[in-house]
Every structure is written in C-alpha cells, then in structure tokens.
Enzyme design. Structure first.
Site, PDB file in Angstrom:
ATOM      1  N   LYS A  84     -14.276  -0.127   9.225  1.00 58.33           N
ATOM      2  CA  LYS A  84     -15.174  -1.124   8.650  1.00 58.33           C
ATOM      3  C   LYS A  84     -16.526  -1.179   9.344  1.00 58.33           C
ATOM      4  CE  LYS A  84     -12.147  -4.718   6.665  1.00 58.33           C
ATOM      5  NZ  LYS A  84     -11.785  -6.157   6.836  1.00 58.33           N
ATOM      6  N   ALA A  99      -3.665 -11.115  10.619  1.00 59.62           N
ATOM      7  CA  ALA A  99      -4.622 -11.460  11.681  1.00 59.62           C
ATOM      8  C   ALA A  99      -5.516 -12.628  11.264  1.00 59.62           C
ATOM      9  CB  ALA A  99      -5.472 -10.249  12.054  1.00 59.62           C
ATOM     10  N   MET A 137       2.058 -20.630  -5.918  1.00 64.40           N
ATOM     11  CA  MET A 137       1.263 -21.771  -5.446  1.00 64.40           C
ATOM     12  C   MET A 137       2.164 -22.628  -4.557  1.00 64.40           C
ATOM     13  SD  MET A 137      -1.451 -23.574  -5.243  1.00 64.40           S
ATOM     14  CE  MET A 137      -1.655 -25.237  -4.593  1.00 64.40           C
ATOM     15  N   ASP A 141     -14.598  -8.949  11.991  1.00 65.50           N
ATOM     16  CA  ASP A 141     -13.521  -8.464  11.116  1.00 65.50           C
ATOM     17  C   ASP A 141     -13.589  -6.943  10.944  1.00 65.50           C
ATOM     18  OD1 ASP A 141     -11.269  -8.450   9.544  1.00 65.50           O
ATOM     19  OD2 ASP A 141     -12.233  -9.231   7.744  1.00 65.50           O
ATOM     20  N   ARG A 180       0.799  -1.236   0.000  1.00 67.08           N
ATOM     21  CA  ARG A 180       0.000   0.000   0.000  1.00 67.08           C
ATOM     22  C   ARG A 180       0.823   1.272   0.000  1.00 67.08           C
ATOM     23  NH1 ARG A 180      -2.719  -3.521   3.380  1.00 67.08           N
ATOM     24  NH2 ARG A 180      -4.213  -4.665   2.121  1.00 67.08           N
TER      25      ARG A 180
HETATM   26 CA    CA Z   1      -9.292  -8.699   8.402  1.00 64.99          CA
END
Ligand code: CA
Length: 699
Positions: A348, A198, A670, A321, A136
């Site tokens: 959130k 988390a 992967m 969350d 970010r």
């Molecule tokens: Ca989260």
C-alpha cells in the site's frame, strides 16, 4: 519410423491412463509448471497470476465470449456480497470460495456444480469485518481443499465430495474482533492461515497445521504482546525492543496477515506479508515511537520450525494503514547480468520492492504511484526517507497519498515472464488523515482512531497542502511496471478502483467496477476486447485448458472495502449485484446480464415523528463512525449492498431500536450494537436519518 510412433502412442496411452486422484496438486506438479491447469491461487508455485496458455491471444481475443456462469451469491442473509477469490482449476474441476468462506467445486468446462461447502457462520461476524464478509480463496493440495471461514475456522474438505475432514478453531481469543478473509497457504508439510481485524484492535498472528491431521504445528505472532507476560517465541523478544514498553497493548498492535502468501519449496521458505498497525497513530499505540516490528513487513519463515529466516519492514512505525499484505510474486530474473531469485511486491505504501527471496536483501525500491509521505528508500539502510515527518497527522490533519486504501490493495497484480512486466491495479488517491483526541479501545468497532468522515470531506482542513486542484485529484490505472528498470512501461488510465489482473504471454485480463471484463495487449496496454457483464468485478481471473479449449474465468460480485468509498460510475448502481463465476472462451456467446436494479424511491417519513434538531450533529458523527462503513453515503451514491438508511419504510422506523440494539435483523448481517451504543446514541442516529429522509422526500 513405425517403431517410434508405436512407442509414442504407448507413452501417450500410459500418461493418459495414469489419472490423478481428484484435486491432486503436489510439488511435482507445481515443479512441472503444469500449463493447462491453474493449481494455486496465483496459478503456479511462484504466485505470478500468469499462465503460458496462448490459444487466446492478440490475434483472436476479439472472439472471446460467454461460456457459462455459476451462481456464487451468498448463503447467509439475502444481501449480495463481494467476491474476491481467484479460482483454482485441477484436472477440469474448479475450486473457489465465496462470502463467509463458502467453497464451490464445479465442472470447469460446463460450470455445473459438483459440491458446495456452506459454513454455518454466525451472521453477526459481519459486524466484525472492516471490508465485507469476503474470502480471498482456497488452497488445494493432495486431494484436499482448505479454506478459512469468516468466524475463524480452518476447514479441510475432501476434494472429491466436499465432506469435512477436519475443522479447527484458529482464534486465540473470541472476545475480540478477529475474522478470517485470507487464503490458506501450503508450505512443506503444513497449511498456514492468517487472520484479519487490525482495524478492530487485535493482535495478528499466523498458525500452521498438519496437512493431513489438522494438528496445530506452530503459531507465529506478528507483533509482541505486553512484555510483562513473556514472549511466545524468540522473535517476539526481538520485536518487543522496537515497541514502547508502555504501548497500548489492549489494542493488539495489529499486523494481521490477510493477503496472499507464497512458498518457495527449494529454499523451504514461507513468505507472509503483514498488515497495518492498531491503532493507526503511533503516539497512542507506542508513545515513544519505534519501528514496531513486524508491522507492514515481509516475513520469510521456515515452515518446519517456525524460525524467522529474514524480514523486511516496508513501513517502520506505520501510521497510515500501509499494509504489506499485497500479493507476493516470486520470479527468477536477470539483474545486472546476474540471475536472481526475487520476491516482488507493491504494498500500500506506494513503493515497488524487489527483494532477494533467499536473504531478504533489498535489491531495489521505487515509487510506482504518487507518494508524498516519503521521498525515496535509502538503499543503504533499506528504510524510507520521510518527507515532513512522514505527513504525521499528530498535531493537525494532513493530506497523505497513497490514501489508506494504498497505491495497490489486495487485488492481485500479475507478473508476465514473457514481457517481463508486472500488471498492477494502481490507485493514486490523496486523503486527509485526521485523528480523534485521545484513544480508548472499544469492543467490536473500528479502533483505528482515524476520523474517516466520509473519507474526503476534510480537504478544507489542509489549505497549506493544496496548491492546485491536481493535489486533490484521484486517479486509477492498470499499470504495467518494469520491475528490473523500476519504471512505468505503460499505463491504461481509468476512473476508479478495478479488479485484480491475470496475464498470458500476449494479454492482460482485468474486470472493472463498471462491469466490464477487459483484455489488454500485454506489450502496449491497448484494450483489445471488452465484455459487459453487468456486475462489478474485483477478483483476479483464472485461465485453464480442457480438451484443447482455453477458458478464462473470473468471480464477479462487488462489495469489499469499496462499498463505502465508492464512485458513482459503478455498475452496482444499475444492475443487481449478483455473485457469479463467469467463464469465457473463443466463439462464446452473449454474456447474460443480471436484472436491472429497481430505483428505490424515498418512502414518506412517518407523519408522527418530529425531528429533534439538537440531536442532528451527534447523530451525524455517530453515523459516520458506526454506520458509514457498511451503509455508506445516501441517495444516488448508494449501492444495493446494504439498505440506504435515508429510505426507511415506516415499519423499520418503529423497529429502529430493536434492530440496532436487540439485533432482530442479525440474520441479514445487522448485528446488535448494544455493546457500543446507548439508547440516546441510537436516537440521535435515528433523528439524523429521519432528517435526511424528510429532506429527500420533499425534493
Ligand atoms: Ca487495514
């Protein structure tokens, strides 16, 4: 008269001759609100994602067009990745980051590359990141560029050459699934970095390093560890009183700080938003309940001595969350005729908070989106007032809004001091929270204990909560919010999750998942210009001026958390998801589009394989738990990001076990699942995929 102009000429000549060293950002420049550059991730010291540049405005934005593009696709594996950073521009040089923590420095006028830093990250870290291998952004300070790499290093680069000046390991434990996706934040004499993970069961913390030497100055844990082991700093002892002594300490508690932070130099306070709990259900995490400090909180830390000056927890005892890692915006505003230094955030949980950033006092909090877990925030206690036990899903599945993606996720909101409005990429999405019975921490996998189950298919489990179709509808918007009145100013509805915002005096810019780069009237929301780029855009734009010309730039590249919970109108279904930096200017040309995506037909299933129907149910459940997060849904709703596993060629069927258990495609991201899946498990998943392929091939 002559004298004055001679003096002026001299002053201009002097100011021009005094050139800054490359990549020079310091407190003086930030205080001056240097309008032509974009000096921090949020543009200015206040992290407002705002610029006073107004050469591009409501009267001419129609003429905005393509200036240049720069290839910022991934350097590890050949899978296109999400781009989430806001580019920083200092004296005509752009610095920004891409997947895995790569750093790009380029000429901001032409897009010509100056240097790249491509960190050697082990591709298996892709498996440890909930939401793609994104980054970010960088911090630029006094000739140095700082970046956190996915595998946990904080790297200091020479802004002129890209040479590594120092590189430090920020992880306390490499046996658990920490990653870094967050930007570093400079505060006083230190540079601070947080981490992510988390969802995978880790304990969050932030660490501060000396800007020049890279020496570790302090570490602030966000949640306590087992009190039996003592406390790293006094704040952990305070926090531990809000956790059950018999908490599930192995799961780390979460709280990871992975968003944009902020720093007020005058108050000398570093502001950090903290993340969600691990695991989500408090009845497994901290069985006797408690607020579980400092989850989902805003922390104000003195960067000189690590002391916590104040904190505000948005969501005590978090189970949904509901991170508070969403971007933090500082502003000086008038409230009730008093000038206030505030911090604003739209975490959130669906409430918009205005806090006094010197003291942490809650000034106001109102719902900016649909919210059903709390009715309001009690202004006396500063706590949310829960509805129906906060829609706890302990005993039965519950429909909760906002969903786990929140009313606003990481895509930055912007604050425009001219209009006084905040521009939020808002989401009102209901989701059924359903937990598994029991909880056991497992390495390298999702440890939330939430049954994602394709996110929305559990609606049938909550008939009592669905009174009309409207209760299940999702809606997204570009929301202009009046933070003083705490109400909607205007709302531009759209059909899906879109990018971060940037505002200038008259305009708001935002990219979309559908591949458009839009300019809206900041006062009314009217869409004044829309440029088709062919690439899904999540990141927030940047603006800057060079030689009298204003540019607007944005990182375009889809991915992140959107790949699995994705809507079919995303442009990534039609065009190759190529990672680019795009710049626009007045009088610019046509934006070049990436190549069209080739439709991949379902190959014939291997003739010698017969479906073992008794394994299908188990295979479907394992797919949902282990594979869906990256590979997502099948068929028409599938992105180019990761292979559609219902379209495996014969060779991959033959190698299926080697891919999943031996990690032979590790370089593509992967990694092996041998620490979590048995051969029987892998066979069940394989059978489930084979059945899908046979069904699709017949059609
Ligand atoms: Ca989260």
């Amino acid at each position: 008269m002559k004298k004055i102009s001679a003096f002026l000429f001299l002053a201009i000549a002097l100011s021009c001759s005094k050139e800054n060293p490359v990549g020079w950002v310091d407190q003086q420049r930030l205080n001056n609100q240097h309008a032509k550059d974009w000096l921090t991730l949020g543009g200015n010291q206040q992290m407002q994602h705002y610029s006073p540049l107004n050469k591009v405005n409501t009267s001419n934005v129609q003429q905005l067009g393509f200036a240049w593009e720069y290839d910022a696709s991934t350097h590890i594996g050949n899978v296109p990745r999400g781009l989430e950073a806001t580019p920083i521009v200092v004296d005509g040089v752009m610095y920004t980051s891409g997947a895995w923590g790569a750093v790009y420095a380029l000429d901001a006028r032409t897009g010509k590359g100056l240097w790249q830093y491509l960190p050697p990250v082990d591709a298996s870290y892709a498996r440890r990141s909930c939401c793609d291998v994104v980054n970010r952004g960088v911090a630029v300070w006094q000739g140095k560029v700082y970046v956190g790499t996915l595998d946990g290093y904080l790297v200091c680069l020479d802004a002129a050459t890209g040479a590594v000046l120092w590189r430090v390991d920020t992880f306390t434990d490499r046996t658990v699934a920490y990653t870094i996706t967050s930007p570093p934040q400079v505060a006083g004499n230190i540079v601070m970095i947080g981490n992510s993970g988390a969802e995978f069961g880790v304990r969050g913390y932030v660490t501060a390093y000396d800007l020049v030497s890279g020496e570790q100055k302090w570490r602030f844990f966000i949640v306590p560890g087992d009190p039996k082991n003592g406390f790293e700093h006094p704040e952990m002892e305070v926090a531990s009183k809000t956790w059950d002594a018999n908490s599930h300490w192995q799961s780390g508690g979460g709280g990871t700080a992975w968003g944009e932070s902020a720093y007020d130099a005058e108050l000398n306070l570093l502001y950090v938003g903290t993340g969600n709990a691990s695991p989500y259900p408090i009845w497994f995490r901290s069985p006797n309940g408690g607020d579980n400090l400092y989850l989902a909180s805003i922390l104000a830390i003195n960067p000189d001595d690590r002391r916590l000056v104040w904190h505000y927890q948005t969501t005590p005892g978090e189970i949904w969350d509901y991170t508070a890692t969403q971007n933090l915006v500082l502003a000086d505003v008038k409230i009730a005729d008093k000038s206030r230094k505030v911090l604003m955030t739209a975490p959130k949980n669906g409430f918009f908070y205005v806090l006094d950033r010197a003291t942490g006092e809650l000034i106001s909090a109102e719902k900016y989106t649909k919210v059903n877990w709390a009715s309001h925030v009690d202004m006396k206690t500063g706590r949310p007032v829960l509805t129906e036990n906060g829609q706890s899903y302990k005993d039965k599945p519950r429909l909760v809004v906002p969903y786990l993606g929140g009313g606003h996720v990481w895509q930055p909101m912007s604050y425009n001091p001219e209009t006084g409005l905040v521009y939020i990429p808002e989401r009102a999405v209901p989701q059924v929270f359903k937990t598994f019975d029991g909880y056991k921490w497992l390495p390298d996998v999702d440890n939330t204990n939430l049954d994602y189950g394709n996110m929305f298919k559990f609606m049938k489990n909550v008939p009592d909560q669905i009174k009309s179709a409207e209760d299940t509808l999702r809606s997204e918007s570009l929301l202009a919010w009046d933070p003083i009145a705490q109400k909607v100013a205007w709302k531009f509805p759209d059909g899906g999750p879109d990018g971060g915002t940037m505002s200038t005096p008259e305009l708001v810019f935002q990219g979309t998942r559908t591949g458009y780069f839009n300019a809206h009237d900041a006062k009314t929301g009217e869409k004044l210009k829309s440029i088709f780029t062919g690439i899904g855009i999540m990141a927030a734009p940047t603006t800057y001026e060079i030689d009298g010309e204003q540019y607007i730039a944005v990182m375009a590249g889809y991915g992140g958390a959107e790949t699995s919970a994705y809507l079919p109108d995303g442009v990534a279904f039609q065009y190759q998801n190529t990672g680019k930096i795009l710049a626009f200017k007045l009088g610019g040309g046509e934006t070049p589009l990436p190549p069209k995506l080739m439709k991949i037909e379902t190959p014939a299933p291997p003739a010698n394989m017969v479906v073992k129907t008794e394994l299908l149910e188990k295979g479907a459940a394992l797919y949902d738990f282990y594979c869906f997060i990256c590979h997502g849904a099948f068929g028409d709703r599938h992105l180019s990001q990761h292979p559609d596993l219902s379209k495996l060629p014969e060779a991959k069927h033959l190698l299926f076990n080697n891919i999943v258990l031996k990690g032979i495609l590790k370089e593509n991201g992967m990694a092996s699942f041998s620490n979590s899946l048995s051969e029987e498990d892998v066979e069940a998943i394989h059978q489930f995929l084979l059945k899908k392929q046979i069904d699709n091939y017949k059609r």
